[in-house]
Each structure stands twice: as C-alpha cells, then as structure tokens.
Motif scaffolding. Structure first.
Motif, mmCIF file in Angstrom:
data_model
loop_
_atom_site.group_PDB
_atom_site.id
_atom_site.type_symbol
_atom_site.label_atom_id
_atom_site.label_comp_id
_atom_site.label_asym_id
_atom_site.label_seq_id
_atom_site.Cartn_x
_atom_site.Cartn_y
_atom_site.Cartn_z
ATOM 1 N N THR A 1 0.958 -1.145 0.141
ATOM 2 C CA THR A 1 0.063 -0.088 -0.108
ATOM 3 C C THR A 1 0.817 1.271 -0.068
ATOM 4 N N LEU A 2 1.980 1.182 0.576
ATOM 5 C CA LEU A 2 2.759 2.183 0.766
ATOM 6 C C LEU A 2 4.278 1.752 1.444
ATOM 7 N N VAL A 3 5.290 2.559 0.781
ATOM 8 C CA VAL A 3 6.492 2.298 1.168
ATOM 9 C C VAL A 3 7.111 3.669 1.824
ATOM 10 N N THR A 4 7.630 3.780 2.896
ATOM 11 C CA THR A 4 8.359 4.989 3.283
ATOM 12 C C THR A 4 9.784 4.806 3.412
ATOM 13 N N LEU A 5 10.462 5.710 2.918
ATOM 14 C CA LEU A 5 12.025 5.609 2.491
ATOM 15 C C LEU A 5 12.815 6.920 3.286
ATOM 16 N N VAL A 6 13.400 6.662 4.344
ATOM 17 C CA VAL A 6 14.135 7.895 5.153
ATOM 18 C C VAL A 6 15.403 7.509 5.252
ATOM 19 N N ASP A 7 16.509 8.285 4.832
ATOM 20 C CA ASP A 7 17.719 8.126 5.017
ATOM 21 C C ASP A 7 18.576 9.470 4.983
ATOM 22 N N GLU A 8 19.886 9.188 5.374
ATOM 23 C CA GLU A 8 20.653 10.404 5.500
ATOM 24 C C GLU A 8 21.051 10.666 3.946
ATOM 25 N N ASP A 9 21.155 12.059 3.681
ATOM 26 C CA ASP A 9 21.463 12.641 2.241
ATOM 27 C C ASP A 9 22.800 12.805 1.899
ATOM 28 N N ALA A 10 23.504 11.615 1.946
ATOM 29 C CA ALA A 10 25.043 11.677 1.620
ATOM 30 C C ALA A 10 25.413 10.542 0.821
ATOM 31 N N ASP A 11 26.814 10.616 0.166
ATOM 32 C CA ASP A 11 27.087 9.360 -0.691
ATOM 33 C C ASP A 11 28.501 8.902 -0.042
ATOM 34 N N PHE A 12 28.243 7.651 0.511
ATOM 35 C CA PHE A 12 29.639 7.019 0.970
ATOM 36 C C PHE A 12 29.984 5.763 0.213
ATOM 37 N N THR A 13 29.693 5.849 -1.125
ATOM 38 C CA THR A 13 29.773 4.600 -2.140
ATOM 39 C C THR A 13 31.119 4.664 -2.748
ATOM 40 N N SER A 14 31.725 5.544 -2.788
ATOM 41 C CA SER A 14 32.987 5.506 -3.664
ATOM 42 C C SER A 14 33.869 4.231 -3.024
ATOM 43 N N CYS A 15 34.632 3.607 -4.279
ATOM 44 C CA CYS A 15 35.505 2.567 -4.038
ATOM 45 C C CYS A 15 36.931 3.267 -3.469
ATOM 46 N N ASP A 16 37.108 4.374 -3.698
ATOM 47 C CA ASP A 16 38.136 5.283 -3.324
ATOM 48 C C ASP A 16 38.254 5.772 -1.833
ATOM 49 N N VAL A 17 39.022 5.161 -0.860
ATOM 50 C CA VAL A 17 38.884 5.609 0.230
ATOM 51 C C VAL A 17 39.049 7.319 0.665
ATOM 52 N N VAL A 18 39.836 7.821 -0.235
ATOM 53 C CA VAL A 18 40.076 9.437 -0.322
ATOM 54 C C VAL A 18 38.709 9.934 -0.859
ATOM 55 N N GLY A 19 37.900 9.497 -1.493
ATOM 56 C CA GLY A 19 36.463 10.061 -1.844
ATOM 57 C C GLY A 19 35.686 9.826 -0.910
ATOM 58 N N ARG A 20 35.564 8.530 -0.168
ATOM 59 C CA ARG A 20 34.614 8.320 0.900
ATOM 60 C C ARG A 20 35.109 9.423 1.951
ATOM 61 N N LEU A 21 36.243 9.565 2.388
ATOM 62 C CA LEU A 21 36.684 10.388 3.445
ATOM 63 C C LEU A 21 36.205 11.923 3.225
ATOM 64 N N ARG A 22 36.502 12.214 2.147
ATOM 65 C CA ARG A 22 36.014 13.698 1.848
ATOM 66 C C ARG A 22 34.329 13.744 2.049
ATOM 67 N N SER A 23 33.550 12.822 1.351
ATOM 68 C CA SER A 23 32.117 12.802 1.574
ATOM 69 C C SER A 23 31.697 12.709 3.174
ATOM 70 N N ALA A 24 32.537 11.798 3.792
ATOM 71 C CA ALA A 24 32.122 11.844 5.037
ATOM 72 C C ALA A 24 32.344 12.892 5.873
ATOM 73 N N PHE A 25 33.352 13.455 5.698
ATOM 74 C CA PHE A 25 33.948 14.670 6.475
ATOM 75 C C PHE A 25 33.014 15.782 6.140
ATOM 76 N N ASN A 26 32.467 15.992 4.942
ATOM 77 C CA ASN A 26 31.875 17.134 4.679
ATOM 78 C C ASN A 26 30.272 16.955 4.956
ATOM 79 N N TYR A 27 29.858 15.647 5.579
ATOM 80 C CA TYR A 27 28.667 15.587 6.037
ATOM 81 C C TYR A 27 28.388 15.474 7.216
ATOM 82 N N LEU A 28 29.568 14.491 8.039
ATOM 83 C CA LEU A 28 29.201 14.243 9.573
ATOM 84 C C LEU A 28 29.899 15.443 10.444
#
Length: 455
Positions: free
Chosen positions: A318-345
């Motif tokens: 009948t309904l699906v509700t989807l709630v999550d944090e609006d960020a991107d931590f999917t990079s395969c590169d650790v530096v890319g993930r570090l930057r994304s996480a630092f600029n969100y967290l």
C-alpha cells in the motif's frame, strides 16, 4: 585513543614551499609524496594554529590517507603527529570530527596492513582505539532519540503518510526496517488508536539480524521488545501481533521478503506498509556485488538493492516510506569516501553542542556512534563496510526503476514535522524537495523523507 609524542618526528627533508594555500596548490600536493612541505611547522604552535580550520584539517586527512595507501609510513606518521596536535578528542566540533577520522585512519592502517610501520604502532594501541558502544534499555533509547530530530524527523513524516494511506482499512501489516529497534512504533500506535473509525488490527514484522549489529545497540531481546510493544498497544485498545524473522541486509532481506510473499497469499485485504528508516543503505550495492562475484566465477554481478526494491514492488504494498541520510559514501576510493563523510558528518558534531553538555555521558554515547560510522566508512572494505549511504536523488532513481511512483507529503504532514522541530534548538529546518521532505541543519541537507506507491 593513542597519543603521538608532542616532540617533532624526524624529518627526512624540508621543502621550501612554506605553508601554501592549505595544500590546495598542485606543487604542495606533489611535494607531499616526496617530503615534509612546511618548514618550522613542527616547532611552532602559531604555525599549528594556522592549520586549525575545517578545510585544512580535511586536506591533512586526505594527504594522510594517500600516504597510508602508498605505504609512506614516514610521511603518514608526520601528518598524524600534526593532526594529533591540532585536533584533540575533547576540542571543538571540528577538532572532535577530525580526531574521529584520525583514529579511523590509524585503524585502517591496522586492518589493511597498507602501511607496515603504522600497522605495528596501531597494533600496540588497539585498546585505546576500540570504540565502546553503549547498550540502551528501551526507555533510555527512546529518551536518547528524543534529544535530536535526526530520527524523529523521519518518524513524524512517515507516520503521517502511513496514517493517511491506511485510513479506513481494518488490518495493517507494518514491516519495520529501521535501525532504532521499533522506537517509531509507539507513536504510530497512538495515532492509529485515535482514528475516528476506530483502530485497525496491527501486524508488526521486524527482521532480526544474523550478522554484527550496528549502533544504536539495544540491551534487550526482541522477544521482550515485542512483548512490551504488544502490551503498549493493548493499553491503547489496539490489537497487535509481533512477528520476528531472521533476516539481514547482507542478503537484501531475502528471508523476510519470502515470508511476506507467503503471508500475502493467505491474508486478503491486508494493507502492507514497508517502513524503511535508515536501514536500506546497509544492503550491499554494486561495488560489493562485484566483490562477491569474484568469489565465484559463475556468479553474475547483481545489484542487491535493485533486487530488494523489485521484490518489494512484487508484494504490491500500500505504501513504502523511505527515510535516510542525504550523503554519498559509496566511492570505491577511500579518499573519496573520506571527503564525503567529512563534509557530511560535521553536522552531527556541530549540532550535538546545542543539546548535550560537554563531558556528559549521553554525549559520549552519541559521539561513539559517530566514531563507529566514520571508522566503518574509512577503515573497512568489502562486506565489512556496511555504511554505504546514497543520496536522495539516487534512491529516487532506484525506486522509479523498480516500479514505484512518489507520493507528495501533505501540508498536514509537513505541519507535524515543523511542530516537532519547534521542540529542538534553532538551526534545524525543513524544506520541500519535489514531493519529499528534507531535514536541514543551518541550511545544509541532513535527512530526507520520501513516500512511494506502486505505479
């Protein structure tokens, strides 16, 4: 956590470039791979102070990560020394954030063995690096969640959409895919108990994880939790059944979906509501699928998130509700993930100063959970890296591709969320993005709430 000596580490050479524009110029970046680029920095507290800004600390973390990945232990240890001096774990919000990333980088060196000298150093500091997560009672967890709108925002938005979607329906089956152990459910029971036409019969299904749990941790069995929820519903004159299904994000909740499919065949007229609160991003996405496929040459590369959403669609919810944090931590590169996480967290570290006093027990619990997330993003790889957030836009694409259409939140729903935000510190805000609602902190996107129906 481990402390590096406050005396300067030995330098192999000195680069004449000086401090530069906080490492952003190409010359400084390339020099970092050859030598220590800042003359006089290690003996000057004034120079250290010049690095005590968020952007400079981010750059230091990035260069430290690169040094660890390239097995340059000398450079990595030098940068870690500076970070340890400018980012104490009990400092301001940016310093505490940086300190958490510092310990995550040390943990990465220890776990991956990518920087041999640091691996030995980190191995001697395991006790200090261990993150001690608090186990909450149900009452304490509910009180803890009430301190901030981080989760309450999604609860309020989703509950409003759910109540509207099941208006007049006699049986409501709620599938609660959340990270907070059904803490949303009592408020939803209250809302349904007060329906003008009377409350529905509620069937509540929850997955019980078969792998390592993620924070917040509950100091109670789900049998006891279910019993308490059923008793609470009874006190509101609502009949409720609590169902536990061993299932896990690692297999896209395959067992849960299969049992729901069987239940769907025997329960006609039942409204199925799938409430996804910050849990679907623990389902492995494509990069992990590629890792799994390498274990079996005959296994195709599959998107488990796509499989999960298509399986949900086949249930005709009948309904699906989807709630999550609006960020991107999917990079395969650790530096890319570090930057994304630092600029969100930085957001939760900045916000915590407004609602929990320095040194309080609850603040230690709160920031331990953040440290766990940061370590998982930075230090873990493969199937152990479960914090793989995707932004709102990408989830929207996934939902539409799986055969769902978005449902606009009503003004009444937005009003409920605004009323809830009024109970918290200034700085939290609400905005609409298309049909969705977005929680903001000082104008920055934090958590999105969306609602979906089969198209």
């Amino acid at each position: 956590m481990m402390q590096f000596t406050r005396s300067a580490p030995p330098l192999t050479s000195i680069h004449p470039s000086g401090l530069g524009p906080c490492l952003d110029d190409d010359a400084s970046k390339h020099s970092l791979h050859r030598s220590w680029p800042w003359p006089g920095l290690l003996t000057s507290s004034k120079s250290l102070g010049r690095l005590n800004t968020a952007s400079c600390m981010e750059q230091l973390l990035v260069h430290c990560a690169n040094a660890i990945e390239s097995n340059d232990a000398t450079l990595a240890q030098q940068i870690l020394w500076v970070l340890n001096n400018i980012a104490p774990p009990d400092g301001d919000s940016n310093q505490r954030l940086t300190s958490a990333f510092l310990r995550a980088l040390i943990a990465r060196a220890s776990k991956t063995g990518s920087c041999k000298m640091l691996t030995a150093v980190a191995a001697r500091a395991d006790a200090d690096l261990a993150i001690h997560l608090h186990r909450f009672s149900a009452i304490d967890l509910a009180s803890f969640i009430d301190l901030t709108p981080w989760h309450r925002f999604g609860y309020a938005a989703a509950n409003s959409a759910i109540v509207e979607a099941v208006e007049g329906l006699p049986v409501v089956h709620i599938v609660d895919l959340s990270t907070t152990h059904c803490m949303q459910v009592p408020t939803l029971i209250d809302l349904l108990a007060n329906r003008p036409e009377g409350p529905p019969f509620i069937r509540l299904t929850v997955p019980t994880f078969t792998t390592t749990a993620t924070p917040p941790l509950l100091d109670m069995s789900y049998d006891e939790l279910g019993s308490r929820l059923v008793n609470f519903a009874r006190s509101r004159n609502v009949a409720m059944e609590f169902i536990m299904i061993p299932s896990d994000p690692s297999d896209a909740f395959d067992s849960l979906i299969e049992q729901l499919r069987v239940q769907r065949l025997v329960s006609e007229g039942e409204a199925v509501i799938v409430n996804c609160q910050m849990l679907p991003h623990y389902i492995p996405e494509e990069t992990v699928g590629a890792i799994v496929s390498t274990m079996n040459v005959n296994s195709p590369i599959l998107s488990l998130r796509t499989m999960f959403l298509k399986a949900l669609r086949s249930l005709e919810p009948t309904l699906v509700t989807l709630v999550d944090e609006d960020a991107d931590f999917t990079s395969c590169d650790v530096v890319g993930r570090l930057r994304s996480a630092f600029n969100y967290l930085w957001i939760p570290y900045d916000a915590v100063d407004t609602f929990l006093p320095k040194g309080s027990e609850q603040r230690r619990w709160y920031e331990a959970g953040l440290c766990w997330k940061i370590e998982n993003v930075v230090a873990q790889e493969g199937l152990q890296r479960v914090e793989r957030l995707e932004p709102k836009g990408r989830w929207g694409q996934r939902m539409r591709a799986a055969g769902f259409r978005s449902v606009r939140f009503t003004e009444e729903a937005a009003g409920e969320v605004k009323s809830m935000l009024g109970e918290h510190a200034a700085g939290w805000g609400l905005k609409r993005e298309d049909e969705d609602l977005m929680l903001t902190w000082k104008g920055h996107n934090v958590v999105f709430a969306s609602a979906w129906m089969p198209s």
